[in-house]
Design an enzyme around this catalytic site. Structure first.
Site, PDB file in Angstrom:
ATOM      1  N   TRP A  80      12.338  15.307  53.359  1.00  0.00           N
ATOM      2  CA  TRP A  80      11.748  16.640  53.466  1.00  0.00           C
ATOM      3  C   TRP A  80      12.430  17.618  52.505  1.00  0.00           C
ATOM      4  O   TRP A  80      13.650  17.730  52.464  1.00  0.00           O
ATOM      5  CB  TRP A  80      11.913  17.180  54.879  1.00  0.00           C
ATOM      6  CG  TRP A  80      11.160  16.533  55.993  1.00  0.00           C
ATOM      7  CD1 TRP A  80      11.401  16.747  57.320  1.00  0.00           C
ATOM      8  CD2 TRP A  80      10.044  15.634  55.940  1.00  0.00           C
ATOM      9  NE1 TRP A  80      10.514  16.025  58.086  1.00  0.00           N
ATOM     10  CE2 TRP A  80       9.672  15.329  57.270  1.00  0.00           C
ATOM     11  CE3 TRP A  80       9.326  15.036  54.904  1.00  0.00           C
ATOM     12  CZ2 TRP A  80       8.617  14.466  57.578  1.00  0.00           C
ATOM     13  CZ3 TRP A  80       8.286  14.175  55.201  1.00  0.00           C
ATOM     14  CH2 TRP A  80       7.938  13.902  56.518  1.00  0.00           C
ATOM     15  N   ASN A 200       3.285  16.558  54.008  1.00  0.00           N
ATOM     16  CA  ASN A 200       3.305  15.355  54.824  1.00  0.00           C
ATOM     17  C   ASN A 200       2.088  15.336  55.733  1.00  0.00           C
ATOM     18  O   ASN A 200       1.904  16.209  56.578  1.00  0.00           O
ATOM     19  CB  ASN A 200       4.570  15.310  55.681  1.00  0.00           C
ATOM     20  CG  ASN A 200       4.560  14.140  56.655  1.00  0.00           C
ATOM     21  OD1 ASN A 200       4.417  12.989  56.266  1.00  0.00           O
ATOM     22  ND2 ASN A 200       4.693  14.431  57.942  1.00  0.00           N
ATOM     23  N   GLU A 201       1.208  14.348  55.514  1.00  0.00           N
ATOM     24  CA  GLU A 201       0.084  14.036  56.392  1.00  0.00           C
ATOM     25  C   GLU A 201      -0.874  15.201  56.628  1.00  0.00           C
ATOM     26  O   GLU A 201      -1.226  15.540  57.762  1.00  0.00           O
ATOM     27  CB  GLU A 201       0.589  13.488  57.729  1.00  0.00           C
ATOM     28  CG  GLU A 201       1.388  12.219  57.576  1.00  0.00           C
ATOM     29  CD  GLU A 201       1.718  11.520  58.875  1.00  0.00           C
ATOM     30  OE1 GLU A 201       1.918  10.293  58.841  1.00  0.00           O
ATOM     31  OE2 GLU A 201       1.756  12.199  59.930  1.00  0.00           O
ATOM     32  N   TYR A 287      -0.540   3.198  61.063  1.00  0.00           N
ATOM     33  CA  TYR A 287      -0.079   3.182  62.459  1.00  0.00           C
ATOM     34  C   TYR A 287      -1.232   2.802  63.403  1.00  0.00           C
ATOM     35  O   TYR A 287      -1.621   3.592  64.275  1.00  0.00           O
ATOM     36  CB  TYR A 287       0.481   4.543  62.859  1.00  0.00           C
ATOM     37  CG  TYR A 287       1.718   4.964  62.119  1.00  0.00           C
ATOM     38  CD1 TYR A 287       2.943   4.376  62.404  1.00  0.00           C
ATOM     39  CD2 TYR A 287       1.666   5.949  61.131  1.00  0.00           C
ATOM     40  CE1 TYR A 287       4.098   4.764  61.727  1.00  0.00           C
ATOM     41  CE2 TYR A 287       2.810   6.336  60.453  1.00  0.00           C
ATOM     42  CZ  TYR A 287       4.028   5.743  60.748  1.00  0.00           C
ATOM     43  OH  TYR A 287       5.164   6.124  60.083  1.00  0.00           O
ATOM     44  N   GLU A 330       4.281   4.905  54.681  1.00  0.00           N
ATOM     45  CA  GLU A 330       4.813   4.777  56.042  1.00  0.00           C
ATOM     46  C   GLU A 330       4.032   3.706  56.773  1.00  0.00           C
ATOM     47  O   GLU A 330       2.814   3.589  56.593  1.00  0.00           O
ATOM     48  CB  GLU A 330       4.656   6.069  56.847  1.00  0.00           C
ATOM     49  CG  GLU A 330       5.428   7.260  56.389  1.00  0.00           C
ATOM     50  CD  GLU A 330       5.207   8.431  57.338  1.00  0.00           C
ATOM     51  OE1 GLU A 330       4.902   8.193  58.541  1.00  0.00           O
ATOM     52  OE2 GLU A 330       5.329   9.577  56.900  1.00  0.00           O
TER      53      GLU A 330
END
Length: 357
Positions: A80, A200-201, A287, A330
């Site tokens: 980050w 992020n995302e 995921y 990820e």
């Protein structure tokens, strides 16, 4: 979502030359032809998601972490480049030693250049360079954690607004760009930076709400990716830029109409987003166990392992169409048995398609 055990291994696929007619400084990573390169040589890597690294409170811990990574063969880490707090949290931050870069007390945040602030990120970047490790640096978060985009929304637009206003409110964009400029200009001369990551995302939906402006076909998020990547390129002509997205698609095939990962509801359009001139490579996350919790149970016809294999294949095919690299950035499963089944299968599929995980 990000699991500490997530590891990614970048492979080599078709890629466009990202800095045409530009002499890239020595040691900078680029995408060229069918591979990542450093100084004109192919650059494949094993990496680690280490979002917590700048939050460590001692230089000794940071130094030891990098030594462990170097010994393990890690060449790239992702972390980050943001951590923001409200002014009401300052007292706790000072007592606990918490790392923070931005303090919000009004619509204008204040940067923290002190010993608990960007000096800690400075040390991470410096130590990375000493260990010949490169950094993918994310610039904000879709989620509430670590002071992501919700703080911009709450302080600038007001807490009653929906999540998607972050991508359309010009005041918010200017504030985000002010922070991005602070970070990019601080490290743009460092060869330790592998790439800048816009968020992020990024999704239409956050922890708290969605919004009417960011719906399938609106291209709200795609337009934001395009504009912000162009802005970062205006600050830094050399380092690579990527989205940091989960790799959601916008497919109009009826069989995917109810699937959030494919029907555009998330806001991304992976095929389109990867075509933007200043998005140098794509990212995606994996995921299935949590994304399809209602289907992933003993005796179900749903297979998280197979779904992951297909997800990797879809992104490999999309990358080849555009001619740019893609990193499976990820991935995660819970349960040791699940990991020992899924991870080898996913990594092997990634390697077979010349894309890493």
């Amino acid at each position: 979502m990000l699991f500490n055990l997530s590891l990614f291994l970048a492979g080599l696929i078709q890629a466009s030359v990202i800095k045409a007619h530009t002499i890239v400084p020595q040691g900078f990573a680029t995408a060229n032809g069918d591979q990542f390169e450093v100084d004109g040589k192919p650059f494949a890597f094993v990496g680690a998601n280490s979002y917590w690294l700048p939050l460590l409170t001692t230089k000794e811990d940071v130094t030891n972490t990098f030594e462990e990574m170097k010994n393990a063969g890690v060449k790239v880490l992702r972390t980050w480049g943001f951590n923001a707090i409200n002014g009401s949290e300052l007292e706790y931050a000072h007592k606990s030693g918490l790392t923070y870069y931005q303090v919000w007390n009004s619509s204008e945040w204040v940067i923290n250049n002190g010993a608990q602030g960007l000096q800690r990120l400075d040390y991470v970047v410096e130590t990375a360079a000493k260990n010949n490790i490169k950094i993918i640096l994310a610039l904000t978060n879709n989620w509430v954690g670590y002071g992501g985009m919700e703080l911009y929304i709450n302080w600038i637009a007001g807490s009653g607004n929906t999540h998607d206003i972050f991508y359309t409110d010009r005041r918010i964009q200017v504030s985000y760009q002010r922070y991005v400029k602070t970070i990019v200009e601080r490290y743009k001369d460092s060869s330790a930076i592998f790439a800048w990551e816009l968020m992020n995302e990024a999704r239409c939906l956050g922890d708290l709400s969605g919004g009417p402006a960011c719906v399938p076909g609106s291209q709200t998020l795609s337009k934001w990716y395009r504009e912000q990547s162009d802005f970062v390129r205006s600050l830094d002509p050399y380092h690579m830029i990527t989205t940091g997205g989960e790799g959601h698609f916008y497919w109009k095939d009826p069989k995917f109409a109810s699937d959030y990962n494919f029907n555009g509801q998330a806001g991304e359009n992976f095929d389109l987003d990867l075509t933007f001139p200043n998005i140098d490579f794509g990212t995606y996350h994996l995921y299935p166990q949590s994304w399809y919790a209602s289907q992933d149970f003993p005796g179900s016809n749903f297979s998280s392992v197979q779904w992951g294999i297909d997800w990797i294949t879809f992104h490999a095919e999309a990358a080849r169409q555009v001619g740019k690299p893609v990193i499976l950035e990820e991935f995660g499963m819970s349960g040791l048995e699940n990991k020992t089944t899924a991870y080898p299968a996913w990594v092997q599929r990634a390697l077979d398609t010349k894309i890493g995980g």
